[in-house]
Write a protein that holds these residues in place. Sequence first.
Motif, PDB file in Angstrom:
ATOM      1  N   GLN A  51      49.858  61.050 -12.475  1.00  0.00           N
ATOM      2  CA  GLN A  51      50.324  60.074 -11.487  1.00  0.00           C
ATOM      3  C   GLN A  51      49.439  58.833 -11.481  1.00  0.00           C
ATOM      4  O   GLN A  51      49.929  57.698 -11.394  1.00  0.00           O
ATOM      5  CB  GLN A  51      50.330  60.731 -10.096  1.00  0.00           C
ATOM      6  CG  GLN A  51      50.914  59.859  -8.999  1.00  0.00           C
ATOM      7  CD  GLN A  51      52.429  59.681  -9.135  1.00  0.00           C
ATOM      8  OE1 GLN A  51      53.132  60.621  -9.466  1.00  0.00           O
ATOM      9  NE2 GLN A  51      52.917  58.465  -8.908  1.00  0.00           N
ATOM     10  N   GLU A  52      48.134  59.026 -11.602  1.00  0.00           N
ATOM     11  CA  GLU A  52      47.212  57.878 -11.645  1.00  0.00           C
ATOM     12  C   GLU A  52      47.502  56.992 -12.856  1.00  0.00           C
ATOM     13  O   GLU A  52      47.489  55.763 -12.768  1.00  0.00           O
ATOM     14  CB  GLU A  52      45.762  58.376 -11.693  1.00  0.00           C
ATOM     15  CG  GLU A  52      45.291  58.960 -10.373  1.00  0.00           C
ATOM     16  CD  GLU A  52      43.962  59.707 -10.504  1.00  0.00           C
ATOM     17  OE1 GLU A  52      43.564  60.334  -9.502  1.00  0.00           O
ATOM     18  OE2 GLU A  52      43.345  59.680 -11.605  1.00  0.00           O
ATOM     19  N   ILE A  53      47.752  57.629 -13.996  1.00  0.00           N
ATOM     20  CA  ILE A  53      48.055  56.868 -15.220  1.00  0.00           C
ATOM     21  C   ILE A  53      49.351  56.082 -15.021  1.00  0.00           C
ATOM     22  O   ILE A  53      49.444  54.897 -15.356  1.00  0.00           O
ATOM     23  CB  ILE A  53      48.147  57.823 -16.431  1.00  0.00           C
ATOM     24  CG1 ILE A  53      46.765  58.382 -16.763  1.00  0.00           C
ATOM     25  CG2 ILE A  53      48.770  57.112 -17.640  1.00  0.00           C
ATOM     26  CD1 ILE A  53      46.776  59.512 -17.770  1.00  0.00           C
ATOM     27  N   ILE A  54      50.349  56.757 -14.466  1.00  0.00           N
ATOM     28  CA  ILE A  54      51.650  56.102 -14.246  1.00  0.00           C
ATOM     29  C   ILE A  54      51.476  54.894 -13.334  1.00  0.00           C
ATOM     30  O   ILE A  54      51.942  53.789 -13.637  1.00  0.00           O
ATOM     31  CB  ILE A  54      52.656  57.116 -13.654  1.00  0.00           C
ATOM     32  CG1 ILE A  54      52.985  58.198 -14.684  1.00  0.00           C
ATOM     33  CG2 ILE A  54      53.935  56.400 -13.189  1.00  0.00           C
ATOM     34  CD1 ILE A  54      53.664  59.426 -14.104  1.00  0.00           C
ATOM     35  N   GLU A  55      50.759  55.092 -12.234  1.00  0.00           N
ATOM     36  CA  GLU A  55      50.595  53.999 -11.263  1.00  0.00           C
ATOM     37  C   GLU A  55      49.775  52.848 -11.837  1.00  0.00           C
ATOM     38  O   GLU A  55      50.026  51.683 -11.543  1.00  0.00           O
ATOM     39  CB  GLU A  55      49.949  54.529  -9.980  1.00  0.00           C
ATOM     40  CG  GLU A  55      50.933  55.349  -9.156  1.00  0.00           C
ATOM     41  CD  GLU A  55      50.284  56.068  -7.983  1.00  0.00           C
ATOM     42  OE1 GLU A  55      49.081  55.827  -7.726  1.00  0.00           O
ATOM     43  OE2 GLU A  55      50.972  56.877  -7.341  1.00  0.00           O
ATOM     44  N   SER A  56      48.807  53.174 -12.709  1.00  0.00           N
ATOM     45  CA  SER A  56      47.949  52.111 -13.252  1.00  0.00           C
ATOM     46  C   SER A  56      48.711  51.199 -14.207  1.00  0.00           C
ATOM     47  O   SER A  56      48.293  50.068 -14.448  1.00  0.00           O
ATOM     48  CB  SER A  56      46.738  52.724 -13.963  1.00  0.00           C
ATOM     49  OG  SER A  56      47.135  53.308 -15.193  1.00  0.00           O
ATOM     50  N   LEU A  57      49.815  51.686 -14.745  1.00  0.00           N
ATOM     51  CA  LEU A  57      50.552  50.890 -15.740  1.00  0.00           C
ATOM     52  C   LEU A  57      51.920  50.430 -15.248  1.00  0.00           C
ATOM     53  O   LEU A  57      52.584  49.637 -15.917  1.00  0.00           O
ATOM     54  CB  LEU A  57      50.739  51.721 -17.020  1.00  0.00           C
ATOM     55  CG  LEU A  57      49.447  52.066 -17.774  1.00  0.00           C
ATOM     56  CD1 LEU A  57      49.714  53.111 -18.853  1.00  0.00           C
ATOM     57  CD2 LEU A  57      48.835  50.822 -18.396  1.00  0.00           C
ATOM     58  N   ALA A  58      52.348  50.933 -14.085  1.00  0.00           N
ATOM     59  CA  ALA A  58      53.731  50.727 -13.643  1.00  0.00           C
ATOM     60  C   ALA A  58      54.099  49.264 -13.439  1.00  0.00           C
ATOM     61  O   ALA A  58      55.261  48.890 -13.594  1.00  0.00           O
ATOM     62  CB  ALA A  58      53.988  51.514 -12.358  1.00  0.00           C
ATOM     63  N   SER A  59      53.114  48.424 -13.123  1.00  0.00           N
ATOM     64  CA  SER A  59      53.460  47.021 -12.824  1.00  0.00           C
ATOM     65  C   SER A  59      53.503  46.159 -14.089  1.00  0.00           C
ATOM     66  O   SER A  59      53.860  44.982 -14.019  1.00  0.00           O
ATOM     67  CB  SER A  59      52.464  46.437 -11.821  1.00  0.00           C
ATOM     68  OG  SER A  59      51.174  46.506 -12.374  1.00  0.00           O
TER      69      SER A  59
ATOM     70  N   ALA B 205      60.164  57.812 -13.093  1.00  0.00           N
ATOM     71  CA  ALA B 205      61.420  57.218 -12.611  1.00  0.00           C
ATOM     72  C   ALA B 205      61.201  56.532 -11.261  1.00  0.00           C
ATOM     73  O   ALA B 205      61.656  55.401 -11.038  1.00  0.00           O
ATOM     74  CB  ALA B 205      62.494  58.302 -12.500  1.00  0.00           C
ATOM     75  N   GLU B 206      60.467  57.213 -10.397  1.00  0.00           N
ATOM     76  CA  GLU B 206      60.227  56.625  -9.072  1.00  0.00           C
ATOM     77  C   GLU B 206      59.355  55.378  -9.171  1.00  0.00           C
ATOM     78  O   GLU B 206      59.628  54.347  -8.553  1.00  0.00           O
ATOM     79  CB  GLU B 206      59.557  57.672  -8.169  1.00  0.00           C
ATOM     80  CG  GLU B 206      59.417  57.162  -6.761  1.00  0.00           C
ATOM     81  CD  GLU B 206      58.993  58.267  -5.801  1.00  0.00           C
ATOM     82  OE1 GLU B 206      58.345  57.923  -4.809  1.00  0.00           O
ATOM     83  OE2 GLU B 206      59.302  59.449  -6.059  1.00  0.00           O
ATOM     84  N   ALA B 207      58.300  55.455 -10.004  1.00  0.00           N
ATOM     85  CA  ALA B 207      57.374  54.317 -10.112  1.00  0.00           C
ATOM     86  C   ALA B 207      58.055  53.088 -10.698  1.00  0.00           C
ATOM     87  O   ALA B 207      57.720  51.956 -10.344  1.00  0.00           O
ATOM     88  CB  ALA B 207      56.169  54.717 -10.966  1.00  0.00           C
TER      89      ALA B 207
END
Length: 164
Positions: free
Chosen positions: A20-28, A56-58
Amino acid sequence: MERHQGDEMTLPVWDNTTAQEIIESLASEPGALLPILHALQERFGWICDDAVPAIAEALNWSRAEVHGVLTFYHDFRRSPPGRHVLKLCQAEACQARGGREVTQRAQQRLGIELGETTADGTMTFDPIYCLGLCASGPAALIDGAPVARLTAERIESLITKALT
Ligand code: FES
């Protein structure tokens, strides 16, 4: 990190919090999906299906869209790799230099097909498409270390060496 033939792949077990941290760090980032998938695979060696709803959510995509991209690219692994990974080039130049025979011998030695992992989790055997070693093919990566000028006998002995 430079890898040497026979080095075991030491990757952390899948962890949804870290994922989740990896996903959030790159999502933008623009076009974030592929960088996220690559980052997850780089960290864990594979991408757990648990990541699909989180991505999908991010990204505000549907789960089906994320799943579609994940399964479209064969480079993304959806189950944990073996302790050793053999990637044998299946591209044309290596095939023309005896790659099929080398592939067959590796399959016989391991008792699995390309794209599979041995039942005991010792080795994953994957195709790869050109390592830039075409002039000295057939070529492969064993645990990330390049090997070239392969023959059926040589791949068998390299597999045996990696497994012992
Ligand atoms: S075709 Fe095998 S390394 Fe290029």
